[in-house]
Design a protein around this motif. Sequence first.
Motif, PDB file in Angstrom:
ATOM      1  N   UNK A 152       0.842  -1.579  -4.174  1.00  0.00           N
ATOM      2  CA  UNK A 152       0.469  -0.172  -4.245  1.00  0.00           C
ATOM      3  C   UNK A 152       1.659   0.750  -4.004  1.00  0.00           C
ATOM      4  N   UNK A 153       2.721   0.255  -3.400  1.00  0.00           N
ATOM      5  CA  UNK A 153       3.968   1.019  -3.382  1.00  0.00           C
ATOM      6  C   UNK A 153       4.462   1.205  -4.816  1.00  0.00           C
ATOM      7  N   UNK A 154       4.457   0.113  -5.566  1.00  0.00           N
ATOM      8  CA  UNK A 154       4.881   0.187  -6.973  1.00  0.00           C
ATOM      9  C   UNK A 154       3.928   1.061  -7.779  1.00  0.00           C
ATOM     10  N   UNK A 155       2.626   0.949  -7.511  1.00  0.00           N
ATOM     11  CA  UNK A 155       1.655   1.771  -8.231  1.00  0.00           C
ATOM     12  C   UNK A 155       1.875   3.254  -7.970  1.00  0.00           C
ATOM     13  N   UNK A 156       2.129   3.617  -6.706  1.00  0.00           N
ATOM     14  CA  UNK A 156       2.358   5.023  -6.389  1.00  0.00           C
ATOM     15  C   UNK A 156       3.677   5.507  -6.969  1.00  0.00           C
ATOM     16  N   UNK A 157       4.681   4.635  -7.019  1.00  0.00           N
ATOM     17  CA  UNK A 157       5.941   5.009  -7.668  1.00  0.00           C
ATOM     18  C   UNK A 157       5.698   5.380  -9.130  1.00  0.00           C
ATOM     19  N   UNK A 184       2.130  19.134   1.072  1.00  0.00           N
ATOM     20  CA  UNK A 184       1.329  20.302   0.712  1.00  0.00           C
ATOM     21  C   UNK A 184       1.067  20.440  -0.783  1.00  0.00           C
ATOM     22  N   UNK A 185       1.919  19.846  -1.611  1.00  0.00           N
ATOM     23  CA  UNK A 185       1.778  20.010  -3.064  1.00  0.00           C
ATOM     24  C   UNK A 185       1.486  18.682  -3.757  1.00  0.00           C
ATOM     25  N   UNK A 186       2.357  17.705  -3.533  1.00  0.00           N
ATOM     26  CA  UNK A 186       2.266  16.456  -4.288  1.00  0.00           C
ATOM     27  C   UNK A 186       1.060  15.625  -3.884  1.00  0.00           C
ATOM     28  N   UNK A 187       0.911  15.374  -2.592  1.00  0.00           N
ATOM     29  CA  UNK A 187      -0.157  14.480  -2.137  1.00  0.00           C
ATOM     30  C   UNK A 187      -1.560  15.009  -2.459  1.00  0.00           C
ATOM     31  N   UNK A 188      -1.841  16.321  -2.275  1.00  0.00           N
ATOM     32  CA  UNK A 188      -3.190  16.792  -2.650  1.00  0.00           C
ATOM     33  C   UNK A 188      -3.497  16.620  -4.134  1.00  0.00           C
ATOM     34  N   UNK A 189      -2.472  16.640  -4.982  1.00  0.00           N
ATOM     35  CA  UNK A 189      -2.696  16.469  -6.417  1.00  0.00           C
ATOM     36  C   UNK A 189      -2.692  15.002  -6.834  1.00  0.00           C
ATOM     37  N   UNK A 190      -2.461  14.115  -5.881  1.00  0.00           N
ATOM     38  CA  UNK A 190      -2.443  12.675  -6.179  1.00  0.00           C
ATOM     39  C   UNK A 190      -3.764  12.015  -5.834  1.00  0.00           C
ATOM     40  N   UNK A 191      -4.830  12.789  -5.716  1.00  0.00           N
ATOM     41  CA  UNK A 191      -6.125  12.238  -5.313  1.00  0.00           C
ATOM     42  C   UNK A 191      -6.605  11.095  -6.209  1.00  0.00           C
ATOM     43  N   UNK A 192      -6.451  11.167  -7.544  1.00  0.00           N
ATOM     44  CA  UNK A 192      -6.909  10.037  -8.361  1.00  0.00           C
ATOM     45  C   UNK A 192      -6.229   8.728  -7.998  1.00  0.00           C
ATOM     46  N   UNK A 193      -4.905   8.752  -7.846  1.00  0.00           N
ATOM     47  CA  UNK A 193      -4.175   7.533  -7.490  1.00  0.00           C
ATOM     48  C   UNK A 193      -4.521   7.082  -6.076  1.00  0.00           C
ATOM     49  N   UNK A 194      -4.664   8.019  -5.157  1.00  0.00           N
ATOM     50  CA  UNK A 194      -5.015   7.664  -3.778  1.00  0.00           C
ATOM     51  C   UNK A 194      -6.407   7.051  -3.704  1.00  0.00           C
ATOM     52  N   UNK A 195      -7.342   7.580  -4.518  1.00  0.00           N
ATOM     53  CA  UNK A 195      -8.695   7.041  -4.521  1.00  0.00           C
ATOM     54  C   UNK A 195      -8.724   5.621  -5.061  1.00  0.00           C
ATOM     55  N   UNK A 196      -7.998   5.384  -6.149  1.00  0.00           N
ATOM     56  CA  UNK A 196      -7.931   4.026  -6.697  1.00  0.00           C
ATOM     57  C   UNK A 196      -7.326   3.070  -5.679  1.00  0.00           C
ATOM     58  N   UNK A 197      -6.271   3.528  -5.015  1.00  0.00           N
ATOM     59  CA  UNK A 197      -5.624   2.712  -3.986  1.00  0.00           C
ATOM     60  C   UNK A 197      -6.584   2.441  -2.831  1.00  0.00           C
ATOM     61  N   UNK A 198      -7.317   3.448  -2.408  1.00  0.00           N
ATOM     62  CA  UNK A 198      -8.232   3.294  -1.275  1.00  0.00           C
ATOM     63  C   UNK A 198      -9.322   2.266  -1.579  1.00  0.00           C
ATOM     64  N   UNK A 199      -9.849   2.288  -2.796  1.00  0.00           N
ATOM     65  CA  UNK A 199     -10.905   1.347  -3.156  1.00  0.00           C
ATOM     66  C   UNK A 199     -10.390  -0.083  -3.086  1.00  0.00           C
ATOM     67  N   UNK A 200      -9.259  -0.346  -3.718  1.00  0.00           N
ATOM     68  CA  UNK A 200      -8.728  -1.707  -3.755  1.00  0.00           C
ATOM     69  C   UNK A 200      -8.357  -2.208  -2.360  1.00  0.00           C
TER      70      UNK A 200
END
Length: 275
Positions: A152-157, A184-200
């Motif tokens: 998931x490090x690679x996935x987030x990259x 304040x900017x990047x992480x709030x807009x990364x919700x789709x990737x964070x959600x996929x990561x959280x599920x797995x």
Amino acid sequence: MNNFRWIRGIFYSILILYAIITFLPFAWALSASFKPLEEIIAGGLNFIPHDFTFDNYRNIFIESPLFGRWFVNSVLVGVCVTGLNIIFNSMAGYALARVKFPGNSLLLGIILAVLMIPGQVTLIPGYLILKSLGWLNTYQGLIVPSAVNATFIFMMRQFFINFPKELEEAAALDGLSRWETFWQVVLPLAKPALAAQAIFIFMGSWNNFLMPLMITSDPGMFTLPLGLNTFKGQYISYWNYIMAASMVFTIPALGIYAFFNRYFISGVTFTGSKG
């Protein structure tokens, strides 16, 4: 056009058949959780219990005093592991995607190399390290080794490589530092990737059996997968309790998936390969 409809009809028929075949074992397990042990071991695939009872659920919570503790342990470990992974994997992925520092490519290569090593290879070294730290039968022993994940490090990259730089540049013009831009900017807009990561990650932690088996010997520190195994004895297995406990076991996993489902597909799609 007619040929296309025929192909689509066959395709959907195969999917429906596959869905039914996949759902049948779960439906039988759900039905068995309301059956007495005698009815289960008598055989048969009846999906409607002849002797419907709630005693199995009552017994696993009342007559198995550690079941609630196992449930709490699994929830605590799953939530902590998921939260730590979301934070650390996202920070590492953003650094690899956006921050140019000496050894960036080398570090990425090491992370990719880690992906090629089977997890079973690291079990014994991991156990010895935790033993030397005195972390056996502890929550930190269950949580810390799983706090980061190379996949998931690679996935987030990959996600952050595709992230619009214009937003970060606008944030910099507003006086935000890179650290503030990330939170304040990047992480709030990364919700789709964070959600996929959280599920797995949550699913992996929730269903993990081998690592808790190695780390814990105190029944009070067991997670649910280990706890379910205690209902199996040398001469008899209490399948009625196992089925009831497994139904309780699925509830948090289904809740996590239902909560993050709307972000899941877009999260997997956005983490495509670029760069």
